[in-house]
Design a protein around this motif. Structure first.
Motif, PDB file in Angstrom:
ATOM      1  N   ASP A   1      17.012 -14.281 -45.572  1.00 23.69           N
ATOM      2  CA  ASP A   1      17.879 -15.406 -45.970  1.00 23.69           C
ATOM      3  C   ASP A   1      17.248 -16.738 -45.603  1.00 23.69           C
ATOM      4  OD1 ASP A   1      19.730 -13.764 -47.046  1.00 23.69           O
ATOM      5  OD2 ASP A   1      21.309 -14.129 -45.574  1.00 23.69           O
TER       6      ASP A   1
ATOM      7  N   SER B   1      22.464 -10.497 -32.111  1.00 29.33           N
ATOM      8  CA  SER B   1      22.494 -11.000 -33.490  1.00 29.33           C
ATOM      9  C   SER B   1      23.094 -12.401 -33.551  1.00 29.33           C
ATOM     10  CB  SER B   1      23.274 -10.029 -34.384  1.00 29.33           C
ATOM     11  OG  SER B   1      24.613  -9.923 -33.955  1.00 29.33           O
TER      12      SER B   1
ATOM     13  N   ARG C   1      17.484  -8.897 -42.535  1.00 23.94           N
ATOM     14  CA  ARG C   1      17.989  -9.639 -43.697  1.00 23.94           C
ATOM     15  C   ARG C   1      18.223 -11.114 -43.358  1.00 23.94           C
ATOM     16  NH1 ARG C   1      21.052  -4.857 -44.882  1.00 23.94           N
ATOM     17  NH2 ARG C   1      22.980  -5.774 -44.051  1.00 23.94           N
TER      18      ARG C   1
ATOM     19  N   SER D   1      18.740  -3.609 -39.531  1.00 18.72           N
ATOM     20  CA  SER D   1      18.688  -3.991 -40.944  1.00 18.72           C
ATOM     21  C   SER D   1      19.259  -5.383 -41.178  1.00 18.72           C
ATOM     22  CB  SER D   1      19.415  -2.952 -41.802  1.00 18.72           C
ATOM     23  OG  SER D   1      20.769  -2.818 -41.384  1.00 18.72           O
ATOM     24  N   LYS D   2      20.408  -5.688 -40.528  1.00 14.24           N
ATOM     25  CA  LYS D   2      21.011  -7.014 -40.712  1.00 14.24           C
ATOM     26  C   LYS D   2      20.141  -8.107 -40.098  1.00 14.24           C
ATOM     27  CE  LYS D   2      25.869  -5.688 -41.162  1.00 14.24           C
ATOM     28  NZ  LYS D   2      27.244  -5.858 -40.627  1.00 14.24           N
TER      29      LYS D   2
ATOM     30  N   SER E   1      25.329 -10.456 -43.884  1.00 18.48           N
ATOM     31  CA  SER E   1      24.176 -10.273 -43.005  1.00 18.48           C
ATOM     32  C   SER E   1      24.287 -11.046 -41.703  1.00 18.48           C
ATOM     33  CB  SER E   1      22.892 -10.706 -43.736  1.00 18.48           C
ATOM     34  OG  SER E   1      22.742  -9.983 -44.925  1.00 18.48           O
ATOM     35  N   TRP E   2      25.077 -12.103 -41.697  1.00 18.30           N
ATOM     36  CA  TRP E   2      25.103 -12.999 -40.548  1.00 18.30           C
ATOM     37  C   TRP E   2      26.402 -12.838 -39.759  1.00 18.30           C
ATOM     38  CZ3 TRP E   2      21.213 -16.744 -39.436  1.00 18.30           C
ATOM     39  CH2 TRP E   2      20.143 -16.713 -40.336  1.00 18.30           C
TER      40      TRP E   2
END
Length: 778
Positions: free
Chosen positions: A506, A463, A502, A498-499, A544-545
């Motif tokens: 964004d 991520s 998202r 999920s993140k 989300s980040w």
């Protein structure tokens, strides 16, 4: 009343035929058919014999009164069909014929006996079909009535012929016949040509003689099994016991397996050629027991050698043979697991310390081992579930614990390197693989990912690297990014990705917002306020980040202040109540040099915002000290030192005294622009983090993972206890591990600490009077 009955009733009143009158002609005709059928038999003669039988059987016995057992219809018609004496005469005649055949057969041996027997059997069965037709009236009436009355020793003529052959000829010859058959079969096994047509014919006779008393027109296999099959199977077992012991002692195991494979195929073919199909199962079972099961340990012991020598054909053959016997494959599965694990560990050890810093080499080494043995399992071992499980266990072990992870003192090194390899594939680079190869390479990533135990570590690294690719616009393709996330989602579920999804949302919203910002400036003629700077911004949701807040204060250069203020004002109008936190440590920009006489057109420098903050000061100052730069930028010591180190090592700045390590930067050090700077490229990237920064970032990620794990463990404990209300310590530990092992392997000591934390926070309590028992506090 049918036509046949009418004829019978008419003949009763017309004729009273005696057997003595017709038997000589019947006997002569039957004898001629038995001995000379191949020379032909006149149809007129056949009809004459049929008529004799009809006339005799239709003779009335009504004066004697109705016979016991006669059907109601027969009593009503007054006709009682005769035939007993004719049946007895035929019985005696056929038995006499058998005696004559036996006398000849007694003088023959071995294959000549088989040939004689088969010839006479063919002649006899063919002839009896014709004789059966001649005596059809006897079958239809007298014999049928007797059978219906329960007479066990009365049969239809054709069935009677088989009974007599069996009892008067076959029973006397069966031992010699079977012995001769077994000799021929053994000769064939020894490589001699034999008359398979003869063997098949005799054996079919064995089958035909299996008469079913309950259903005479059907055959059972009693004669075939008791007189031939049992002896054949015993002889087969004895033959292969002797051959296998001798062969395996004089040849390699690989050659022995080829021999066994050939022998088993021969036996299947033998059944197809001349044995009854019901024999195949027991025959092959006996062969497997003698040829495979009795030598299984010798075969097992060769498995390791074949694996080490990569003898795929022999391994394929070994699997096919051992899969035939009970538990024949179990030791092989354990051996394969141990072997693959050893090979995997050796492969990682062979790349040494380089593997810890080269994600591509590390992952490709893991994949090389997996693909080699996966091809073996799916090919030679036919995707056998047991071997698939052995491969999975072995891969899981050497991927999660090997020389690289041991050197790093963490099993989390594998997911970290896998995430870095994925970043290498998805980040723009001249070394990027062809687009056509990318889907297969991402599938390869997922192969290793499947075996990674600490999937949460991979998630954190992935991520963060995805965030950098999106923020800095370095992704090879958003489509490929989506493909990779889709693969992760299908493996780990929606929550895992999920993140990540998202983050893409964004990015799309940020592009729209930036377009609206530039239109807003155009409408209000405020572009001039940007000072000619091509300014863009990304607005990203905090939840989300995976972005850390800046570790230092930073005073943004005055050249950029107007840009920030304009956007901040615009954003507050668009979204009242929201707050923007500027992440300058993740921002970057481009500066153009105008101070170099060697390059009048100037270089384009790709810089971090901190580097920009330092370099822009040299627009007004020729020389700056460390203190000057720190005062103007407000960067803390370690960030300032690392930023200046990159600028000096990239030769943009010159330090006095000369800089060797970041620790050498002191308050009295002076910095000036390097007026002699030269580079082959016009566009130069200098915002590359130093090794220390990378190490700190990795350490931060690992700390974050550990903290997240504690929270997940606590959440799992609460969920379990809320459902169970009361649970023992061991039961709670087991359920926590089961719930979380899909994401990571929770350590026992950490689970214990989390239980203590929850007890302190009044989520759980120990049950009084019960050792190691917890209850949920509502």
């Amino acid at each position: 009343m049918n036509t046949t009955s009418i004829l019978a009733n008419q003949s009763v009143s017309q004729k009273n035929v005696k057997l003595e009158d017709i038997w000589p002609e019947l006997e002569g005709g039957i004898s001629k058919i038995l001995l000379e059928l191949n020379q032909g038999f006149p149809i007129k003669k056949w009809m004459a014999l049929y008529t004799h039988v009809y006339d005799y059987c239709a003779a009335s016995q009504s004066k004697a009164g109705p016979k016991v057992g006669v059907s109601k219809q027969q009593n009503q018609s007054g006709a009682n069909y005769v035939g007993e004496e004719l049946y007895n005469r035929l019985n005696v005649f056929l038995k006499k014929h058998m005696k004559e055949l036996l006398e000849v057969a007694d003088k023959k041996m071995d294959e000549s006996l088989l040939g004689y027997y088969f010839t006479e059997w063919e002649r006899y069965t063919s002839s009896m079909r014709y004789i059966n037709h001649i005596l059809n009236y006897l079958n239809r009436y007298w014999i049928k009535r007797e059978i219906d009355d329960g007479k066990k020793e009365v049969y239809e003529v054709y069935v009677l012929s088989f009974v007599i052959w069996r009892d008067c000829l076959f029973t006397a010859l069966k031992s010699r016949l079977t012995s001769a058959l077994l000799d021929l079969i053994e000769g064939e096994r020894n490589g001699y040509q034999v008359n398979t047509h003869l063997i098949r014919g005799v054996i079919n006779g064995y089958v035909s003689l299996g008469l079913n008393r309950e259903k005479p027109k059907e055959t059972i296999l009693q004669v075939y099994k008791s007189s031939f099959e049992e002896l054949f199977l015993a002889a087969t077992e004895q033959y292969y016991t002797s051959e296998s012991v001798k062969f395996i002692s004089e040849n390699t195991v690989a050659d022995y397996m080829k021999k066994v494979e050939a022998r088993l195929n021969e036996e299947v073919k033998r059944v197809q050629q001349y044995l009854h199909q019901s024999t195949e199962t027991e025959l092959i079972s006996r062969c497997e027991k003698v040829l495979i099961e009795k030598h299984v340990e010798v075969i097992w012991n060769e498995f390791q050698n074949l694996l080490e020598s990569d003898k795929i054909a022999d391994l394929t053959r070994m699997y096919a043979l051992l899969s035939r016997i009970p538990r024949g494959l179990e030791p092989l599965r354990a051996t394969l697991e141990k072997h693959v694990q050893t090979v995997g560990l050796q492969a990682v050890q062979s790349i040494g310390s380089v593997g810890a810093t080269d994600p591509k080499l590390y992952v490709e080494t893991l994949l090389q081992v997996f693909k080699k043995y996966n091809d073996l399992v799916t090919g030679a071992f036919r995707s056998d579930t047991g071997f698939v499980a052995s491969l999975d266990k072995a891969c899981r072990r050497f991927i999660n614990e090997n020389a690289v992870t041991i050197a790093a003192k963490s099993s989390s090194k594998s997911p970290e390197l896998l995430a870095r390899f994925t970043d290498f594939l998805l980040k723009k680079s001249p070394r990027n693989p062809e687009e056509s190869e990318m889907d297969q390479l991402l599938n390869d990533v997922m192969i290793v990912f499947k075996y990674i135990e600490d999937k949460d570590v991979f998630q954190d690294f992935y991520s963060k690297m995805l965030a950098k690719r999106l923020i800095h616009g370095t992704s090879t393709s958003e489509d490929l990014e989506g493909v990779m996330i889709g693969k992760l989602k299908s493996t780990c579920g929606y929550e895992y990705t999920s993140k990540l999804q998202r983050m893409f949302t964004d990015m799309s919203l940020s592009r729209d917002l930036l377009e609206r910002f530039h239109r807003h400036l155009e409408q209000d003629n405020q572009q001039v306020l940007l000072g000619g700077i091509d300014f863009s911004v990304l607005v990203l949701a905090t939840g989300s980040w995976p972005l850390q807040p800046p570790a230092t204060n930073f005073s943004i250069p005055k050249e950029l202040q107007a840009c920030e203020q304009l956007f901040q004002k615009f954003y507050q109008i668009q979204y009242s109540g929201r707050k923007l936190n500027w992440l300058h440590h993740l921002s970057k920009g481009e500066l153009k040099t105008k101070y170099l006489s060697s390059n009048k057109s100037g270089y384009s420098l790709q810089c971090s915002t901190y580097q920009i903050g330092i370099l822009l000061q040299f627009n007004t100052e020729e020389e700056l000290t460390t203190d000057d730069i720190q005062d103007s930028t407000q960067l803390i010591d370690n960030v300032l030192k690392s930023t200046l180190t990159v600028l000096v090592k990239s030769k943009i700045l010159v330090s006095e005294p000369e800089l060797i390590e970041p620790e050498d930067i002191g308050k009295g050090m002076k910095f000036t622009l390097n007026k002699q700077f030269k580079n082959k490229k016009n566009k130069i990237i200098i915002n590359v983090p130093v090794v220390q920064q990378v190490k700190e970032e990795i350490d931060t990620i690992h700390k974050t993972v550990e903290e997240d794990r504690k929270l997940q463990i606590q959440a799992a404990i609460v969920r379990i206890m809320k459902m169970r209300k009361q649970l023992s310590h061991s039961g709670l530990m087991s359920e926590v591990i089961v719930q979380l092992q899909q994401r990571f392997n929770p350590k026992v000591n950490i689970i214990k600490k989390c239980i203590d934390i929850l007890i302190e926070r009044d989520y759980l309590q120990r049950v009084e009077g019960q050792k190691d028992m917890y209850s949920y506090v509502a």
